[in-house]
Design a protein around this motif. Sequence first.
Motif, PDB file in Angstrom:
ATOM      1  N   THR A 250      65.304 -61.595  56.594  1.00  0.00           N
ATOM      2  CA  THR A 250      65.297 -62.421  57.807  1.00  0.00           C
ATOM      3  C   THR A 250      66.281 -61.876  58.826  1.00  0.00           C
ATOM      4  OG1 THR A 250      64.639 -64.421  56.615  1.00  0.00           O
ATOM      5  CG2 THR A 250      65.719 -64.728  58.741  1.00  0.00           C
ATOM      6  N   PRO A 254      65.342 -57.455  62.325  1.00  0.00           N
ATOM      7  CA  PRO A 254      65.566 -56.829  63.634  1.00  0.00           C
ATOM      8  C   PRO A 254      66.012 -55.373  63.525  1.00  0.00           C
ATOM      9  CG  PRO A 254      66.508 -59.018  63.590  1.00  0.00           C
ATOM     10  CD  PRO A 254      66.094 -58.702  62.183  1.00  0.00           C
ATOM     11  N   GLN A 389      71.207 -61.714  65.631  1.00  0.00           N
ATOM     12  CA  GLN A 389      71.089 -61.201  64.269  1.00  0.00           C
ATOM     13  C   GLN A 389      72.231 -61.684  63.390  1.00  0.00           C
ATOM     14  OE1 GLN A 389      71.248 -56.936  64.031  1.00  0.00           O
ATOM     15  NE2 GLN A 389      70.284 -56.864  62.031  1.00  0.00           N
ATOM     16  N   HIS A 393      69.633 -65.834  63.404  1.00  0.00           N
ATOM     17  CA  HIS A 393      68.447 -66.104  64.214  1.00  0.00           C
ATOM     18  C   HIS A 393      67.564 -64.856  64.214  1.00  0.00           C
ATOM     19  CE1 HIS A 393      71.241 -69.216  65.504  1.00  0.00           C
ATOM     20  NE2 HIS A 393      70.210 -69.898  65.959  1.00  0.00           N
ATOM     21  N   GLY A 394      66.992 -64.580  63.050  1.00  0.00           N
ATOM     22  CA  GLY A 394      66.241 -63.346  62.867  1.00  0.00           C
ATOM     23  C   GLY A 394      65.038 -63.216  63.757  1.00  0.00           C
ATOM     24  N   SER A 395      64.330 -64.307  64.011  1.00  0.00           N
ATOM     25  CA  SER A 395      63.115 -64.213  64.817  1.00  0.00           C
ATOM     26  C   SER A 395      63.432 -63.822  66.254  1.00  0.00           C
ATOM     27  CB  SER A 395      62.350 -65.538  64.788  1.00  0.00           C
ATOM     28  OG  SER A 395      63.154 -66.596  65.285  1.00  0.00           O
ATOM     29  N   SER A 396      64.471 -64.420  66.835  1.00  0.00           N
ATOM     30  CA  SER A 396      64.853 -64.088  68.212  1.00  0.00           C
ATOM     31  C   SER A 396      65.307 -62.642  68.310  1.00  0.00           C
ATOM     32  CB  SER A 396      65.974 -65.017  68.695  1.00  0.00           C
ATOM     33  OG  SER A 396      65.548 -66.357  68.705  1.00  0.00           O
ATOM     34  N   SER A 397      66.149 -62.224  67.347  1.00  0.00           N
ATOM     35  CA  SER A 397      66.631 -60.849  67.352  1.00  0.00           C
ATOM     36  C   SER A 397      65.487 -59.865  67.132  1.00  0.00           C
ATOM     37  CB  SER A 397      67.693 -60.678  66.261  1.00  0.00           C
ATOM     38  OG  SER A 397      68.260 -59.398  66.318  1.00  0.00           O
ATOM     39  N   SER A 398      64.539 -60.239  66.277  1.00  0.00           N
ATOM     40  CA  SER A 398      63.395 -59.361  66.009  1.00  0.00           C
ATOM     41  C   SER A 398      62.538 -59.164  67.246  1.00  0.00           C
ATOM     42  CB  SER A 398      62.540 -59.951  64.877  1.00  0.00           C
ATOM     43  OG  SER A 398      63.257 -60.007  63.670  1.00  0.00           O
ATOM     44  N   ILE A 399      62.317 -60.234  67.980  1.00  0.00           N
ATOM     45  CA  ILE A 399      61.500 -60.137  69.202  1.00  0.00           C
ATOM     46  C   ILE A 399      62.170 -59.217  70.211  1.00  0.00           C
ATOM     47  CG2 ILE A 399      60.669 -61.428  71.209  1.00  0.00           C
ATOM     48  CD1 ILE A 399      60.132 -63.763  69.284  1.00  0.00           C
ATOM     49  N   TYR A 443      66.200 -65.504  76.471  1.00  0.00           N
ATOM     50  CA  TYR A 443      66.588 -65.944  75.133  1.00  0.00           C
ATOM     51  C   TYR A 443      68.062 -66.342  75.053  1.00  0.00           C
ATOM     52  CZ  TYR A 443      62.346 -64.987  72.484  1.00  0.00           C
ATOM     53  OH  TYR A 443      61.066 -65.048  71.966  1.00  0.00           O
TER      54      TYR A 443
END
Length: 458
Positions: A250, A254, A389, A393-399, A443
Amino acid sequence: MKLFKETALNAEQNYTRMTEQPVTSLILQLATPTIISMLITSLYSMTDTIFVSRLGTQSSAAVGVVFSIMSIIQSIGITLGQGSANTVSRLLGAKKRTEANQVFSTAFFTSMGLALVFTLFGLAWTNSLVRFLGATPTIAPYAVSYASVILIGAPWMAVSYTMNNNLRSEGKAYLGMLGMASGALLNVILDPIFIFGFGMGIKGAALATVLSQGVSFCILFSHFLRKRSNLNLSVRQVRLKWWIYRDILTVGAPSLFRTMLHTVSAICLNVFSAPFGDQAIAAMSITTRVMQFLNSALIGFGQGLQPVAGFSWGAKRYDRLIEAFKFCVRTAVVAFTFIGAICFAGANYIMLLFLSDPAVIAIGTVAIRYQCILMPLSAFNTLSGMVFQSTGHGSSSSILALARQGFFFVPVIALLPSFIGLSGVQIAQPIADILTFLLSLAYILPFLKKLRTLASVG
């Protein structure tokens, strides 16, 4: 000298340091060795490019092609390293030391296993791999020679990144710097000896890199054997549990997306530069090495932020998290405005360090200048992704990681050259940086607002 000296602290003392020491001095203390470590580590590829370029344009381009293979190796170590490191920093912040040891040990042995699998795969299909990565018929023989040696060192190269990140996660960045920097400096010494002294050519450069990375591995590993780290590394600590891999992936996703997309963007850069000749591939390869070197300082600075952000989030010190992020953004934007201006003015001389081919110099000079203009925005983009990251907040960092090298860069570089020729290749990255900046703002501003609310409630 205080920035470089780290007093041995037990786990409780380290917790107090990470949650109570003034943010500015703490980040500078943590960031200084990581900046040095990242800069010196980036010399692995920079040094190889400089010395191999003396062998000719095709050899220089070959290093650029194989850079994608090295990025894959790094992605294994960095994904598991940063994923476990940020998880470990939050666990240490919450005083869950047993779980922290389990996460680190699991990441260490998983990293080694995956890298070994990649080695076996790469050695079995080296020729096909380099052609897929964008090598032209004239570049491919040099790329195969270089890659066949680099692949052998993949296991200890990947694990070194995993150990380095976890040393940083507990606030012992200085120990990580010792390991990574020692290997990089050795590489600078061995490169000319193997390439020219022993007459090994491009294969000598690869051998120097692999041996140097092996030395880095041994030094980093010794920190855990000699208990210089508060983390315990043991195969008995390995837990093949869903929660560990979930937390690592997770947070590490990123880093995986970022490094893998660097590989994708490098492939695209080679493929869409190829119609303009080997000189274009060589020029853009050199440009990538130069910008990677400059950005490594930014990443090192951001890695000084990450353990502070992770500990602050785990300890619910949201005020420290806000202060840390704002300090890092201000400092990085000012610094990279200055650095960008200097490199813009000296772009031609930078290219001359690598090759004397007029066509390569002309193409690379323009590309470096375009990217230097956007360096302040790139600083903001990188730090925004890293704070997401490190707080889980893996999803935000990944995006945000996907955006720069994926959502934006790939379509831009695929379309622009067909309309404006070589200029489309040269300006693709700056355009992607502008678009990523706008997305980062969308973000980070709501996240800062949320932190202020949590800080006021607390």
